[in-house]
Write a protein that holds these residues in place. Structure first.
Motif, short mmCIF file in Angstrom:
data_model
loop_
_atom_site.label_atom_id
_atom_site.label_comp_id
_atom_site.label_asym_id
_atom_site.label_seq_id
_atom_site.Cartn_x
_atom_site.Cartn_y
_atom_site.Cartn_z
N VAL A 100 97.19 -55.29 -90.90
CA VAL A 100 97.43 -56.12 -89.71
C VAL A 100 97.37 -55.24 -88.47
O VAL A 100 97.50 -54.03 -88.54
N GLY A 101 97.19 -55.90 -87.32
CA GLY A 101 97.14 -55.18 -86.06
C GLY A 101 98.52 -54.68 -85.65
O GLY A 101 99.54 -55.08 -86.22
N ARG A 102 98.54 -53.85 -84.62
CA ARG A 102 99.83 -53.34 -84.13
C ARG A 102 100.65 -54.46 -83.51
O ARG A 102 101.87 -54.41 -83.48
N HIS A 103 99.98 -55.48 -83.00
CA HIS A 103 100.65 -56.66 -82.47
C HIS A 103 100.12 -57.90 -83.19
O HIS A 103 98.97 -57.91 -83.64
N SER A 104 100.97 -58.93 -83.25
CA SER A 104 100.49 -60.18 -83.86
C SER A 104 100.69 -61.35 -82.91
O SER A 104 101.70 -61.43 -82.20
N ILE A 105 99.71 -62.21 -82.89
CA ILE A 105 99.79 -63.47 -82.15
C ILE A 105 99.53 -64.57 -83.16
O ILE A 105 98.47 -64.63 -83.78
N THR A 142 103.05 -73.59 -78.59
CA THR A 142 104.01 -72.62 -79.10
C THR A 142 103.30 -71.55 -79.93
O THR A 142 102.30 -71.83 -80.59
N GLY A 143 103.84 -70.37 -79.86
CA GLY A 143 103.29 -69.29 -80.67
C GLY A 143 104.36 -68.26 -80.95
O GLY A 143 105.45 -68.30 -80.38
N ARG A 144 104.04 -67.37 -81.86
CA ARG A 144 104.96 -66.28 -82.19
C ARG A 144 104.24 -64.98 -81.87
O ARG A 144 103.17 -64.70 -82.41
N THR A 196 100.47 -65.79 -70.04
CA THR A 196 101.81 -65.52 -70.59
C THR A 196 101.70 -64.59 -71.80
O THR A 196 102.49 -63.66 -71.95
N ILE A 197 100.74 -64.87 -72.65
CA ILE A 197 100.56 -64.03 -73.83
C ILE A 197 100.21 -62.60 -73.43
O ILE A 197 100.77 -61.63 -73.95
N ALA A 198 99.32 -62.46 -72.45
CA ALA A 198 98.95 -61.12 -71.99
C ALA A 198 100.17 -60.39 -71.44
O ALA A 198 100.38 -59.20 -71.71
N GLU A 199 101.00 -61.11 -70.70
CA GLU A 199 102.21 -60.51 -70.12
C GLU A 199 103.19 -60.08 -71.23
O GLU A 199 103.76 -58.99 -71.18
N LEU A 200 103.36 -60.95 -72.22
CA LEU A 200 104.27 -60.61 -73.32
C LEU A 200 103.79 -59.37 -74.07
O LEU A 200 104.58 -58.49 -74.41
N LEU A 201 102.49 -59.29 -74.30
CA LEU A 201 101.96 -58.12 -75.00
C LEU A 201 102.10 -56.86 -74.16
O LEU A 201 102.37 -55.78 -74.68
N LYS A 202 101.94 -57.04 -72.85
CA LYS A 202 102.10 -55.88 -71.95
C LYS A 202 103.54 -55.37 -72.01
O LYS A 202 103.79 -54.17 -72.07
#
Ligand code: FES
Length: 163
Positions: free
Chosen positions: A80-85, A138-140, A153-159
């Protein structure tokens, strides 16, 4: 222990990992599922090279083991990647733009849902309802559920996670 590929990598490590998981659960009734979960919990996925090792240890066919891994969506055969969406694609979220968001992210990340970006940074996946339907899409993100998601929003959360 470092196992980062779906191929043999360090075969000794993989063999030790499988043997350790099998030894811990062999006596349990129907141990295959719990063994697969343990391997995935420890290294993030069940490498294809683990299939014949598990099959031999449990006296099962490779097809039996492979069949269980592919039947249950939670098992992964690749790192898996270092982050998950994980984005919800159930009806309530679809009604507020989830499909467009999925398409946007797939295009931006250059990977399809269910796969990982080529640099190993992000795994994009889908879920069918987080029980957060009133706040869709919604997402995790990295294990935490968020509502009213959009690309920014997703880009900001990952940042934030990368800081
Ligand atoms: S439909 Fe998306 S959280 Fe329920």
């Amino acid at each position: 222990m470092t196992i980062t590929t779906g191929t043999a990598g360090n075969a000794g490590d993989l063999s030790d990992l499988v043997r350790s998981a099998v030894d811990a659960h062999r006596a349990e009734r129907g141990p295959l599922l719990v063994i697969l979960h343990e391997i995935q919990e420890r290294i993030g996925f069940v490498p294809p090279d683990a299939v014949p090792l598990i099959a031999r240890e449990l006296n099962l066919s490779r097809a039996d083991v492979h069949g269980v891994i592919t039947f249950y969506k939670d098992f992964r055969s690749e790192p898996v990647g270092r982050h998950s969406i994980e984005l919800c694609r159930a009806e309530a979220c679809q009604a507020v733009g989830a499909e467009a968001l999925v398409a946007e992210l797939e295009q931006e990340l250059g990977c399809k849902t269910g796969s990982t970006t080529s640099n190993g940074a992000i795994t994009l996946d889908q879920v069918f309802c987080f029980g957060n339907c009133a706040l869709g899409p919604t997402g995790r993100i990295d294990g935490r559920v968020h509502g009213r998601l959009d690309r920014d929003t997703i880009a900001e959360l990952l940042k934030e996670k990368s800081r």
